[in-house]
Write an enzyme that holds these catalytic residues in place. Structure first.
Site, PDB file in Angstrom:
ATOM      1  N   GLU A 115     -39.886 -22.569   5.466  1.00 24.20           N
ATOM      2  CA  GLU A 115     -38.520 -22.930   5.886  1.00 24.20           C
ATOM      3  C   GLU A 115     -38.279 -22.445   7.320  1.00 24.20           C
ATOM      4  O   GLU A 115     -37.282 -21.788   7.629  1.00 24.20           O
ATOM      5  CB  GLU A 115     -37.461 -22.385   4.932  1.00 24.20           C
ATOM      6  CG  GLU A 115     -36.099 -23.037   5.070  1.00 24.20           C
ATOM      7  CD  GLU A 115     -35.058 -22.416   4.154  1.00 24.20           C
ATOM      8  OE1 GLU A 115     -34.438 -21.422   4.540  1.00 24.20           O
ATOM      9  OE2 GLU A 115     -34.877 -22.929   3.031  1.00 24.20           O
ATOM     10  N   GLU A 129     -28.367 -14.326   9.947  1.00 19.79           N
ATOM     11  CA  GLU A 129     -29.526 -15.174   9.634  1.00 19.79           C
ATOM     12  C   GLU A 129     -30.029 -15.995  10.819  1.00 19.79           C
ATOM     13  O   GLU A 129     -31.230 -16.226  10.946  1.00 19.79           O
ATOM     14  CB  GLU A 129     -29.196 -16.110   8.459  1.00 19.79           C
ATOM     15  CG  GLU A 129     -29.056 -15.422   7.112  1.00 19.79           C
ATOM     16  CD  GLU A 129     -27.672 -14.825   6.866  1.00 19.79           C
ATOM     17  OE1 GLU A 129     -26.796 -14.924   7.777  1.00 19.79           O
ATOM     18  OE2 GLU A 129     -27.441 -14.238   5.791  1.00 19.79           O
ATOM     19  N   HIS A 176     -20.901 -16.611  -0.012  1.00 19.09           N
ATOM     20  CA  HIS A 176     -21.295 -15.226   0.253  1.00 19.09           C
ATOM     21  C   HIS A 176     -21.590 -14.924   1.705  1.00 19.09           C
ATOM     22  O   HIS A 176     -22.075 -13.829   2.026  1.00 19.09           O
ATOM     23  CB  HIS A 176     -22.533 -14.876  -0.582  1.00 19.09           C
ATOM     24  CG  HIS A 176     -23.752 -15.636  -0.173  1.00 19.09           C
ATOM     25  ND1 HIS A 176     -24.556 -15.239   0.871  1.00 19.09           N
ATOM     26  CD2 HIS A 176     -24.274 -16.802  -0.614  1.00 19.09           C
ATOM     27  CE1 HIS A 176     -25.542 -16.113   1.023  1.00 19.09           C
ATOM     28  NE2 HIS A 176     -25.389 -17.077   0.144  1.00 19.09           N
TER      29      HIS A 176
HETATM   30  C1  UD1 Z   1     -28.511 -11.675   1.346  1.00 24.30           C
HETATM   31  C2  UD1 Z   1     -29.061 -12.236   2.669  1.00 24.30           C
HETATM   32  C3  UD1 Z   1     -28.570 -13.654   2.897  1.00 24.30           C
HETATM   33  C4  UD1 Z   1     -28.880 -14.546   1.698  1.00 24.30           C
HETATM   34  C5  UD1 Z   1     -28.290 -13.892   0.452  1.00 24.30           C
HETATM   35  C6  UD1 Z   1     -28.678 -14.689  -0.764  1.00 24.30           C
HETATM   36  C7  UD1 Z   1     -29.384 -10.752   4.577  1.00 24.30           C
HETATM   37  C8  UD1 Z   1     -28.747 -10.013   5.693  1.00 24.30           C
HETATM   38  N1  UD1 Z   1     -28.558 -11.426   3.765  1.00 24.30           N
HETATM   39  O1  UD1 Z   1     -27.103 -11.522   1.475  1.00 24.30           O
HETATM   40  O2  UD1 Z   1     -29.224 -14.196   4.043  1.00 24.30           O
HETATM   41  O3  UD1 Z   1     -28.299 -15.797   1.924  1.00 24.30           O
HETATM   42  O4  UD1 Z   1     -28.819 -12.562   0.292  1.00 24.30           O
HETATM   43  O5  UD1 Z   1     -27.845 -14.393  -1.855  1.00 24.30           O
HETATM   44  O6  UD1 Z   1     -30.582 -10.706   4.418  1.00 24.30           O
HETATM   45  N2  UD1 Z   1     -25.907  -6.868  -4.735  1.00 24.30           N
HETATM   46  C9  UD1 Z   1     -26.112  -6.372  -5.997  1.00 24.30           C
HETATM   47  N3  UD1 Z   1     -27.113  -6.919  -6.748  1.00 24.30           N
HETATM   48  C10 UD1 Z   1     -27.880  -7.935  -6.325  1.00 24.30           C
HETATM   49  C11 UD1 Z   1     -27.659  -8.457  -5.041  1.00 24.30           C
HETATM   50  C12 UD1 Z   1     -26.672  -7.902  -4.253  1.00 24.30           C
HETATM   51  O7  UD1 Z   1     -25.425  -5.461  -6.439  1.00 24.30           O
HETATM   52  O8  UD1 Z   1     -28.762  -8.377  -7.061  1.00 24.30           O
HETATM   53  C13 UD1 Z   1     -24.858  -6.264  -3.889  1.00 24.30           C
HETATM   54  C14 UD1 Z   1     -25.217  -4.820  -3.481  1.00 24.30           C
HETATM   55  O9  UD1 Z   1     -24.049  -4.062  -3.381  1.00 24.30           O
HETATM   56  C15 UD1 Z   1     -25.847  -5.028  -2.098  1.00 24.30           C
HETATM   57  C16 UD1 Z   1     -24.940  -6.131  -1.563  1.00 24.30           C
HETATM   58  O10 UD1 Z   1     -24.719  -6.998  -2.678  1.00 24.30           O
HETATM   59  O11 UD1 Z   1     -25.839  -3.861  -1.320  1.00 24.30           O
HETATM   60  C17 UD1 Z   1     -25.452  -6.882  -0.381  1.00 24.30           C
HETATM   61  O12 UD1 Z   1     -26.763  -7.394  -0.599  1.00 24.30           O
HETATM   62  P1  UD1 Z   1     -27.604  -7.913   0.700  1.00 24.30           P
HETATM   63  O13 UD1 Z   1     -28.914  -8.431   0.247  1.00 24.30           O
HETATM   64  O14 UD1 Z   1     -27.616  -6.875   1.752  1.00 24.30           O
HETATM   65  O15 UD1 Z   1     -26.717  -9.081   1.272  1.00 24.30           O
HETATM   66  P2  UD1 Z   1     -26.277 -10.456   0.623  1.00 24.30           P
HETATM   67  O16 UD1 Z   1     -24.863 -10.659   1.011  1.00 24.30           O
HETATM   68  O17 UD1 Z   1     -26.655 -10.485  -0.792  1.00 24.30           O
HETATM   69  N1  UDP Z   2     -28.150 -19.951  -7.583  1.00 24.23           N
HETATM   70  C1  UDP Z   2     -28.383 -19.403  -8.833  1.00 24.23           C
HETATM   71  N2  UDP Z   2     -27.324 -18.850  -9.516  1.00 24.23           N
HETATM   72  C2  UDP Z   2     -26.059 -18.822  -8.998  1.00 24.23           C
HETATM   73  C3  UDP Z   2     -25.839 -19.364  -7.713  1.00 24.23           C
HETATM   74  C4  UDP Z   2     -26.905 -19.923  -7.026  1.00 24.23           C
HETATM   75  O1  UDP Z   2     -29.505 -19.415  -9.325  1.00 24.23           O
HETATM   76  O2  UDP Z   2     -25.154 -18.314  -9.691  1.00 24.23           O
HETATM   77  C5  UDP Z   2     -29.300 -20.523  -6.844  1.00 24.23           C
HETATM   78  C6  UDP Z   2     -29.097 -21.882  -6.220  1.00 24.23           C
HETATM   79  O3  UDP Z   2     -29.546 -22.892  -7.099  1.00 24.23           O
HETATM   80  C7  UDP Z   2     -29.945 -21.815  -4.959  1.00 24.23           C
HETATM   81  C8  UDP Z   2     -29.939 -20.352  -4.601  1.00 24.23           C
HETATM   82  O4  UDP Z   2     -29.530 -19.654  -5.758  1.00 24.23           O
HETATM   83  O5  UDP Z   2     -31.291 -22.205  -5.199  1.00 24.23           O
HETATM   84  C9  UDP Z   2     -29.000 -20.086  -3.468  1.00 24.23           C
HETATM   85  O6  UDP Z   2     -28.857 -18.721  -3.310  1.00 24.23           O
HETATM   86  P1  UDP Z   2     -27.707 -18.067  -2.442  1.00 24.23           P
HETATM   87  O7  UDP Z   2     -26.528 -18.956  -2.379  1.00 24.23           O
HETATM   88  O8  UDP Z   2     -27.530 -16.694  -2.984  1.00 24.23           O
HETATM   89  O9  UDP Z   2     -28.390 -17.893  -1.017  1.00 24.23           O
HETATM   90  P2  UDP Z   2     -28.617 -18.872   0.239  1.00 24.23           P
HETATM   91  O10 UDP Z   2     -29.242 -20.126  -0.226  1.00 24.23           O
HETATM   92  O11 UDP Z   2     -27.286 -19.066   0.895  1.00 24.23           O
HETATM   93  O12 UDP Z   2     -29.513 -18.061   1.119  1.00 24.23           O
END
Ligand code: UD1
Ligand code: UDP
Length: 376
Positions: free
Chosen positions: A122, A136, A212
């Site tokens: 990607e 990002e 998010h």
């Molecule tokens: C991250 C990525 C974003 C991606 C997204 C997918 C970065 C900077 N951000 O954002 O590009 O689109 O993931 O969803 O790399 N948390 C939990 N459990 C989980 C996941 C998250 O508790 O399984 C909470 C925690 O408090 C954690 C916070 O979410 O500290 C932020 O997680 P982080 O991976 O830093 O950022 P995302 O907003 O999830």
């Molecule tokens: N997705 C999932 N469960 C959810 C919401 C999204 O499995 O409750 C999947 C969705 O099908 C997609 C991916 O997660 O493939 C998108 O992830 P997210 O939105 O967290 O991150 P992004 O694509 O913005 O990086």
């Protein structure tokens, strides 16, 4: 025959698992050519595990790095340090990263420091706005600069890479691996027939919401919530399902503002198969997620993107998606137009899927096999 090439595939978050699991499967189908190690940074913990389970994938290395409420300084520093011994132990010929998360960028940086080759799945997506999405856009620019083999999903993302000066021979358009995951998983998702604990009204149209992005935290999330509240108050004919991301910056405000409304289902993040089932069942998708912008068109679902710019312009160009930002009135108007104008709905729903044919992983594996056979 020469010994198999050592490949380390790194993943940190839910979307990286979904988009890399089919590639791990394709590499492991060729044990004669590739010896594949899966390394989870676990930048996400619960959402990563939820996705790993769907694909029956167990990381060989799990760095277990997530901390509640982490910021990007934390994740960057921890991933970089934790990768040093992993790379030293496994000595991969190629490190594969995906997309634009902090895991993707930082693992690529660690691989470069360890003088390992980097392959970027990607690659080449650009919004050309440093802060949208944040961080990002810069993560992927930095990842590209560390990459040896670039796998852009579309001709447009390839063109971005060539314009930036990356050599044509190192760039292969593959389609997005998310479409491989989708095609492989859809039969299982459809067979679910519903979601435990979620009762949907067949007489109402379903709007599925995800959100998010960091640049939307604060005013953007507040305004998006106001729009969702307006919609359920004004429109008896719809219901909203919103699996709320675990990031506390999203969770707090969303539950506070929307928790008490009728026809508003705020639910926990769904595992990938039930989420696919729900996308397939939805009338339209309202999202700031990257992956959903790719999946929606493939499922024939109009996607309204709650962002001002997107690095995935192809869906907007073909008419399958539209940018609606986070402005309250604009979101409401855009949803209502899709509800009330059947011709407009039809044109978006049938615009087509610009992100691939489900064979991206096969192309990546063939490319790696060929390139790694050549002397470097
Ligand atoms: C991250 C990525 C974003 C991606 C997204 C997918 C970065 C900077 N951000 O954002 O590009 O689109 O993931 O969803 O790399 N948390 C939990 N459990 C989980 C996941 C998250 O508790 O399984 C909470 C925690 O408090 C954690 C916070 O979410 O500290 C932020 O997680 P982080 O991976 O830093 O950022 P995302 O907003 O999830
Ligand atoms: N997705 C999932 N469960 C959810 C919401 C999204 O499995 O409750 C999947 C969705 O099908 C997609 C991916 O997660 O493939 C998108 O992830 P997210 O939105 O967290 O991150 P992004 O694509 O913005 O990086």
């Amino acid at each position: 025959m020469s010994s198999p090439h050592r490949i380390l595939v790194a993943m940190g978050t839910r979307p990286e698992v979904i988009k890399l699991a089919p590639l791990v499967g394709a590499l492991r189908a060729r044990p004669d050519r590739f010896q594949t190690v899966v390394c989870a940074t676990a930048q996400h913990r619960q959402m990563l595990d939820q996705a790993l389970e769907v694909f029956d994938l167990e990381p060989d290395v799990d760095l277990d790095l997530m901390a509640p409420g982490q910021d990007i300084f934390d994740v960057t520093a921890r991933v970089l340090l934790a990768m040093r011994p992993v790379l030293a132990e496994h000595q991969p010929d190629v490190v594969i990263v995906q997309g634009d998360t902090t895991t993707a960028f930082t693992v690529a940086l660690a691989a470069f420091y360890a003088r390992r080759k980097v392959a970027h799945v990607e690659a080449g997506l650009r919004s050309f706005d440093k802060f949208q999405p944040f961080p990002e856009e810069i993560n992927r620019v930095l990842a590209s600069s560390l990459t040896d083999f670039h796998f852009p999903p579309t001709q447009g993302s390839r063109a971005n890479l060539l314009k930036a000066g990356y050599p044509e021979k190192d760039v292969l358009v593959t389609g997005n691996t998310v479409i491989d995951a989708l095609y492989q998983s859809l039969p299982r998702a459809r067979a679910l027939g519903g979601i435990a604990g979620l009762t949907l009204d067949p007489s109402r149209r379903l709007v599925l919401v995800t959100g998010h992005r960091r640049e939307n935290f604060g005013p953007g999330v507040a305004s998006m919530c106001e729009a969702l509240a307006d919609l359920v108050r004004r429109r008896e004919d719809l219901e909203i399902v919103y699996p709320v991301h675990l990031n506390p910056n999203v969770r707090g405000p969303v539950h506070e503002r929307l928790g008490a409304l009728a026809r508003m289902h705020l639910i926990e993040p769904l595992s990938y198969l039930p989420f696919l089932w729900l996308m397939d069942r939805a009338y339209l998708l309202l999202t700031d997620s990257g992956g959903v912008q790719e999946e929606g068109p493939a499922l024939g679902k109009p996607v309204l993107v709650m962002r001002e710019v997107t690095e995935r312009p192809e869906a907007v160009e073909v008419g399958a998606a539209a940018l609606v930002g986070t402005d309250r009135e604009r979101i409401v108007e855009s949803v209502e137009r899709l509800l009330d104008d059947p011709a407009h709905y039809r044109s978006m729903a049938t615009a087509g899927s610009p992100y691939g044919d489900g064979k991206a992983c096969q192309r990546i594996v063939e490319f790696l096999e060929k390139r790694l056979a050549q002397p470097s």
